[in-house]
Each structure stands twice: as C-alpha cells, then as structure tokens.
Design a protein around this motif. Structure first.
Motif, PDB file in Angstrom:
ATOM      1  N   TYR A  35       1.100  -1.398  -0.574  1.00  0.00           N
ATOM      2  CA  TYR A  35      -0.055  -0.082   0.378  1.00  0.00           C
ATOM      3  C   TYR A  35       1.201   1.251   0.053  1.00  0.00           C
ATOM      4  N   PHE A  36       2.047   1.579   0.819  1.00  0.00           N
ATOM      5  CA  PHE A  36       2.949   2.628   0.964  1.00  0.00           C
ATOM      6  C   PHE A  36       3.950   2.016   0.068  1.00  0.00           C
ATOM      7  N   VAL A  37       4.950   2.621  -0.405  1.00  0.00           N
ATOM      8  CA  VAL A  37       6.203   2.977  -1.702  1.00  0.00           C
ATOM      9  C   VAL A  37       6.808   3.742  -1.070  1.00  0.00           C
TER      10      VAL A  37
ATOM     11  N   SER B  85      10.960   5.525   8.915  1.00  0.00           N
ATOM     12  CA  SER B  85       9.427   4.520   8.594  1.00  0.00           C
ATOM     13  C   SER B  85       9.460   3.590   8.725  1.00  0.00           C
ATOM     14  N   ILE B  86      11.255   2.806   9.728  1.00  0.00           N
ATOM     15  CA  ILE B  86      10.267   2.030  10.528  1.00  0.00           C
ATOM     16  C   ILE B  86       9.748   1.806  12.053  1.00  0.00           C
ATOM     17  N   SER B  87      10.067   3.315  12.326  1.00  0.00           N
ATOM     18  CA  SER B  87       9.366   4.284  13.179  1.00  0.00           C
ATOM     19  C   SER B  87       7.878   3.857  13.366  1.00  0.00           C
ATOM     20  N   PHE B  88       7.064   4.171  11.887  1.00  0.00           N
ATOM     21  CA  PHE B  88       5.991   4.185  11.554  1.00  0.00           C
ATOM     22  C   PHE B  88       5.348   2.661  11.685  1.00  0.00           C
ATOM     23  N   ILE B  89       5.985   2.062  10.472  1.00  0.00           N
ATOM     24  CA  ILE B  89       5.713   0.821  10.232  1.00  0.00           C
ATOM     25  C   ILE B  89       5.530  -0.251  11.819  1.00  0.00           C
TER      26      ILE B  89
ATOM     27  N   ASP C 191       5.032   1.540  14.755  1.00  0.00           N
ATOM     28  CA  ASP C 191       3.821   2.228  16.226  1.00  0.00           C
ATOM     29  C   ASP C 191       2.389   1.477  14.809  1.00  0.00           C
ATOM     30  N   HIS C 192       2.073   0.936  13.760  1.00  0.00           N
ATOM     31  CA  HIS C 192       0.871   0.477  13.097  1.00  0.00           C
ATOM     32  C   HIS C 192       0.814  -0.867  12.930  1.00  0.00           C
ATOM     33  N   SER C 193       1.888  -0.954  13.194  1.00  0.00           N
ATOM     34  CA  SER C 193       2.460  -2.659  13.709  1.00  0.00           C
ATOM     35  C   SER C 193       2.006  -3.596  11.910  1.00  0.00           C
ATOM     36  N   LEU C 194       2.168  -2.759  10.805  1.00  0.00           N
ATOM     37  CA  LEU C 194       2.359  -3.429   9.787  1.00  0.00           C
ATOM     38  C   LEU C 194       3.691  -4.021   9.894  1.00  0.00           C
ATOM     39  N   GLU C 195       2.947  -5.050   8.002  1.00  0.00           N
ATOM     40  CA  GLU C 195       4.391  -5.591   7.532  1.00  0.00           C
ATOM     41  C   GLU C 195       5.037  -5.060   6.342  1.00  0.00           C
ATOM     42  N   ILE C 196       6.422  -5.252   6.156  1.00  0.00           N
ATOM     43  CA  ILE C 196       7.563  -4.518   5.749  1.00  0.00           C
ATOM     44  C   ILE C 196       7.820  -5.286   4.662  1.00  0.00           C
ATOM     45  N   SER C 197       8.281  -4.666   3.962  1.00  0.00           N
ATOM     46  CA  SER C 197       9.423  -4.759   2.831  1.00  0.00           C
ATOM     47  C   SER C 197      10.439  -4.286   2.132  1.00  0.00           C
ATOM     48  N   ILE C 198      10.992  -5.177   2.200  1.00  0.00           N
ATOM     49  CA  ILE C 198      12.769  -4.138   1.137  1.00  0.00           C
ATOM     50  C   ILE C 198      12.848  -4.433  -0.571  1.00  0.00           C
ATOM     51  N   PHE C 199      12.585  -3.428  -0.747  1.00  0.00           N
ATOM     52  CA  PHE C 199      12.945  -3.974  -2.028  1.00  0.00           C
ATOM     53  C   PHE C 199      13.682  -2.941  -2.724  1.00  0.00           C
ATOM     54  N   SER C 200      15.041  -4.216  -3.315  1.00  0.00           N
ATOM     55  CA  SER C 200      15.925  -3.450  -4.095  1.00  0.00           C
ATOM     56  C   SER C 200      15.952  -3.234  -5.461  1.00  0.00           C
TER      57      SER C 200
ATOM     58  N   MET D 197       4.762 -10.410   1.604  1.00  0.00           N
ATOM     59  CA  MET D 197       3.500 -11.614   1.464  1.00  0.00           C
ATOM     60  C   MET D 197       2.348 -10.908   1.489  1.00  0.00           C
ATOM     61  N   TYR D 198       2.217  -9.601   1.817  1.00  0.00           N
ATOM     62  CA  TYR D 198       0.735  -9.892   1.934  1.00  0.00           C
ATOM     63  C   TYR D 198       0.863  -8.236   1.362  1.00  0.00           C
ATOM     64  N   ASN D 199      -0.912  -8.177   0.464  1.00  0.00           N
ATOM     65  CA  ASN D 199      -1.247  -7.164  -0.771  1.00  0.00           C
ATOM     66  C   ASN D 199      -1.240  -5.857   1.443  1.00  0.00           C
ATOM     67  N   ASN D 200      -1.293  -4.811   0.891  1.00  0.00           N
ATOM     68  CA  ASN D 200      -0.606  -3.791   2.003  1.00  0.00           C
ATOM     69  C   ASN D 200      -0.386  -3.180   2.867  1.00  0.00           C
TER      70      ASN D 200
END
Length: 156
Positions: A29-31, A43-47, A49-58, A70-73
């Motif tokens: 959802y967020f890039v 951004s990691i603090s935000f992630i 604080d809001h219990s979001l899944e993180i993904s790293i794109f290289s 592994m999940y949408n959003n």
C-alpha cells in the motif's frame, strides 16, 4: 517527516514497486523511496507503531515475491533508485567497489568493465556476483542466485 517520496497505488510512479516476476500480484500500500537514512529510520518507526508488514525492495528480482511483501497493503521501503557505484581505494593500490542496493549486476558488471578497459595499466578487475543481469546485490549476498565465476574460478 520524510524527505523522500511516499507513494500509494493511485500515484503515477507507483509501478516502481513492480516485481520482475509476472506471476506475483502482491501490491504494497505504501512505497517509500528514501532520500536518506533518516527516512528509513522514520519509516521503520511508523511501521512498528502501526503494526504494518515491512518489505524491502532492491531490484525486484525475487522468484517468491518477497520484495513485494507477503501480503497486500504492506509498507515497502524501495531502493530501486539507489544505484550509485564507486571505486574506492582502501589501501595503496587496493580497490573495492561500493554499491548501493538498487544496482543490479548488469549495472555493476558494466561499471567494472568500464574501469578495466579504461585502466592505463594491464590490471583488470573481477567481481563475484549473479549470472543474470537483473539480480541485485542484496538478494545475492543473502544466498540467492548462482555466481558467474562459480564454474571458472569457484568464486561466489
């Protein structure tokens, strides 16, 4: 506060998060396209604080689609624009190549070839890395891919 660019699916540049794998249809959802280290920390603090899944794109060269999450959003930190490459002398006449994580091996090998061919001495340079030009340094260094020098020199 972010100084980089934060994209959502309706933004024009959102497709920067597209995988090279046509069978993966997972969309964050967020890039975030970070401009500096502080963007990443914030951004990691935000992630968290809001219990979001993180993904790293290289580079997006991920058979399993893990660079999309592994999940949408999910919240993706995207390093696709971070492609700076430098030749660094770390000792007298000893060199290393410093590479940002968005550079794939096609770009890295071209850089090393250019240095080798423009070098006035007979020195040339080798770099052990993936045998596919779209493979990125981050995924390769974590055990992905096969090295181009494996059969010839056993390097990888």
């Amino acid at each position: 506060v972010l100084t980089g660019q934060l994209l959502i699916p309706t933004d024009l540049n959102y497709n920067i998060s597209d995988s090279k794998n046509q069978y993966i249809n997972i969309r964050p959802y967020f890039v975030l396209l970070p401009a500096n280290k502080k963007d990443i920390i914030n951004s990691i603090s935000f992630i968290q604080d809001h219990s979001l899944e993180i993904s790293i794109f290289s580079t997006g060269h991920s058979t399993s689609g893990r660079s999309e999450g592994m999940y949408n959003n999910s919240f993706q930190i995207n390093f696709a624009n971070n492609k700076k490459i430098q030749l660094i002398e770390y000792e007298s006449n000893q060199y290393a190549v410093k590479v940002e994580t968005g550079a794939n091996f096609g770009i890295i090998y071209s850089f090393v070839d250019e240095i080798s061919f423009s070098n006035s001495s007979s020195d040339s340079y080798l770099i052990a890395g993936g045998d596919c030009g779209t493979v990125g340094l981050a995924g390769y260094s974590m055990g992905g891919g096969e090295p181009v020098l494996l059969r010839y020199l056993g390097l990888g």
